[in-house]
Motif scaffolding. Structure first.
Motif, PDB file in Angstrom:
ATOM      1  N   GLU A  63     -65.252  52.384 -22.054  1.00 35.44           N
ATOM      2  CA  GLU A  63     -64.471  51.924 -23.201  1.00 35.44           C
ATOM      3  C   GLU A  63     -64.928  50.521 -23.621  1.00 35.44           C
ATOM      4  O   GLU A  63     -65.037  50.214 -24.813  1.00 35.44           O
ATOM      5  N   THR A  64     -65.188  49.687 -22.640  1.00 34.14           N
ATOM      6  CA  THR A  64     -65.653  48.336 -22.925  1.00 34.14           C
ATOM      7  C   THR A  64     -67.000  48.355 -23.636  1.00 34.14           C
ATOM      8  O   THR A  64     -67.214  47.646 -24.630  1.00 34.14           O
TER       9      THR A  64
ATOM     10  N   SER B 260     -66.655  49.663 -27.173  1.00 35.92           N
ATOM     11  CA  SER B 260     -66.058  48.621 -27.994  1.00 35.92           C
ATOM     12  C   SER B 260     -67.103  47.585 -28.398  1.00 35.92           C
ATOM     13  O   SER B 260     -67.156  47.135 -29.549  1.00 35.92           O
TER      14      SER B 260
ATOM     15  N   PHE C   2     -70.376  40.296 -29.111  1.00 33.67           N
ATOM     16  CA  PHE C   2     -70.067  39.412 -27.984  1.00 33.67           C
ATOM     17  C   PHE C   2     -70.988  39.707 -26.800  1.00 33.67           C
ATOM     18  O   PHE C   2     -71.753  40.681 -26.819  1.00 33.67           O
TER      19      PHE C   2
END
Lengths: 198, 198, 198, 198
Positions: free
Chosen positions: C164-165, C168, C176
């Motif tokens: 999920e990270t 994202s 980022f």
DNA sequence: TATGAATGAGTTTTCATTCAT
DNA sequence: CATGAATGAAAACTCATTCAT
């Protein structure tokens, strides 16, 4: 999923297929070409036929079905088995004579299809061959034809001769009068070509 | 640029083509498959044949040439025209009977080709049809066959009957004895199927 | 029929596929586009891959295989299970961080495939999930992780969080620093987010 | 031009879409199939939805909207933030447990859509993720969760874990009891999996 | 002579969307 | 409001042929 087998476009597409195949040959008859000839969109063909093979089989079934029905109708009006056989030959030659495109398609182009398709075409032809068989049986019963005939061979002689003659006519660009050959073909089949002097 | 029409690989490729076409069907007989069967590289085929069509025509020419030569040899040993015709039919049936693969290729698969290729196949067949014609002429000259015969029709009857019979035998998976049909076919062609009681 | 799975073009095509898919999206990545990117003809792709699906699976297998191998190598150099888990997370983030195209393909595009293809992708992932499992078992054995853990749930928590990270990060256009998240993610997984005041 | 977003058929079409997609998969869910399932004509769907994508987004919006509303209602009845988080997880699992078709659609099938559609799905999900965020803030405020938490990571851990668990349940054909996992998942999220001997 | 890797043109079929009724 | 017949764009894959080695 399922297709409509009726409607004016159904006929129109089949006729377009005959025209295109006769003109450009089997391998140059793309769906898009047939659709254009029929005045419909490519996709419309798939509303009436499952796929291209289905269109070709339907074509043969429709045309040959009518061909056989008409032939049977005419034969029934004859009384002697000899006249019936003559009528069969006449009708075969006549019906293809008046439709050069169809003749090209059935005699030349549709034979270029794969084994599978030709097997299905063979099923349609079965009815025709059974008609031939019935004439042979009738001739034997009436003692007009020889009692010891091998039905299968006789059938192959009749069909093979008619078919070869028609193909030859098509390959000669329909140059001679096919219907005029009905009588001599009929005579040869029944009497053979032996010279009987008496 | 030009191709070699001799050498052991020439024969090997043609035989491989017959085998592959008989086994997989015309449309599943890619050059690569034929090359593999022949034990050569794809490109090697193009040293011996101009293209795929040339290979197929060469195949037919080689096989049919031998077929016709052998038939003529046998016919020449016969004296009466009736025996000559019988020999023609017997040789036709016999030669295809002993080579099932070739029979499949000539009766079924090679007919799926396009008009152009079949026209060339027709040229090869011409010699055979001329042989048939010569027999008819001879029969008429010797007053064995009827003097008023239409040569063309008789030729088509003879060839059409033989061809249809052979095709039927192939489509029935060679199940019956084709050679046994030579005599009855011969009899039917000459005498027709009329019943002569006397 | 069979395909070559080696050679410089094999790699080149796979890399071209990654580039094209990352740039145009899965559904706009036609074979012709991939071929052009790879500098080969369309047909060449079919010398190396059975079909398009085979190319996609091969792509995932090659890339993911290397991904997992590298991860295992690094993990083996760690001693404590905590460091091993940290390394797993770091390697996951690092390897996708340095290959934005691959990240887009694995996180977004390759998930648009049909169930069948994703099942095969799942098989490749199995090795990775087993690696995760082995870490969990090791942690329990060494009494670093709680003895009553439900392995399956823990595995899903670890993988779900990492995945999920990463997704994202990709959907935020890699804005980022993903690798910087390895430590806090690791800490959260092991300690949870409860506040322990003492 | 503009579409109606109300009426019994609106609901009926959406439910038909869920049923068809769950049963046949995303790529086999044609408009015509959905229309048949809904008992309306193909064209009727375009009275209620701008296009197919609009139908899919509406489906997700309607189902997910109700999903979130119900979840919020339940959470509001809890007092501690821990119970609220537990309720969130429980509601997530429970609502998908009772609707297998919907679970298949949201966890597997709707993810096969293109980037654009998934972006819009992401917008719908935003409300849910904000709900998660609010719980995290509340937990920090109440000194139940650690004050230094990176909200974004925590959110991804919570959502990633829940989502991965649900997907795993769907891919295992709903064989195990998903709702039973709410408590252990909740515990792991809050406490991590470290073993605290004392 | 022989090889075989590479080429690239060419076609059937599906299906979202429209619009006349 | 509702219908459903008609549209037509779009893409994977095959295979005969070439040519550098």
């Amino acid at each position: 999923m399922t297709v409509k087998r009726k409607g004016p476009k159904y006929e129109k597409i089949i006729d377009a297929a005959v025209t295109v195949i006769a003109k450009h040959g089997y391998h140059q008859s793309q769906i898009s070409k047939i659709a254009r000839e029929a005045g419909v969109a490519d996709g419309t063909i798939y509303l009436y036929f499952k796929n291209k093979e289905d269109l070709l089989i339907s074509l043969f079934r429709e045309k040959m079905g009518r061909f056989i029905d008409t032939t049977i109708d005419e034969i029934e009006q004859q009384h002697s088995v000899e006249d019936k056989l003559l009528t069969l030959i006449e009708m075969h030659f006549k019906q293809l004579s008046v439709d050069h495109e169809l003749a090209i398609v059935t005699q030349l182009e549709l034979r270029q299809t794969n084994r599978e398709l030709r097997a299905k075409i063979g099923e349609v032809l079965k009815r025709y061959l059974e008609l031939v068989d019935s004439l042979i049986y009738e001739g034997i019963d009436e003692k007009v034809f020889h009692p010891d005939l091998d039905i299968r061979i006789v059938r192959q002689m009749i069909f093979g001769t008619i078919d070869e003659t028609t193909t030859s006519w098509v390959m000669n660009d329909h140059r001679f009068d096919l219907t005029a050959l009905a009588k001599p073909v009929h005579d040869l089949l029944i009497n053979g070509f032996r010279y009987r002097s008496s």
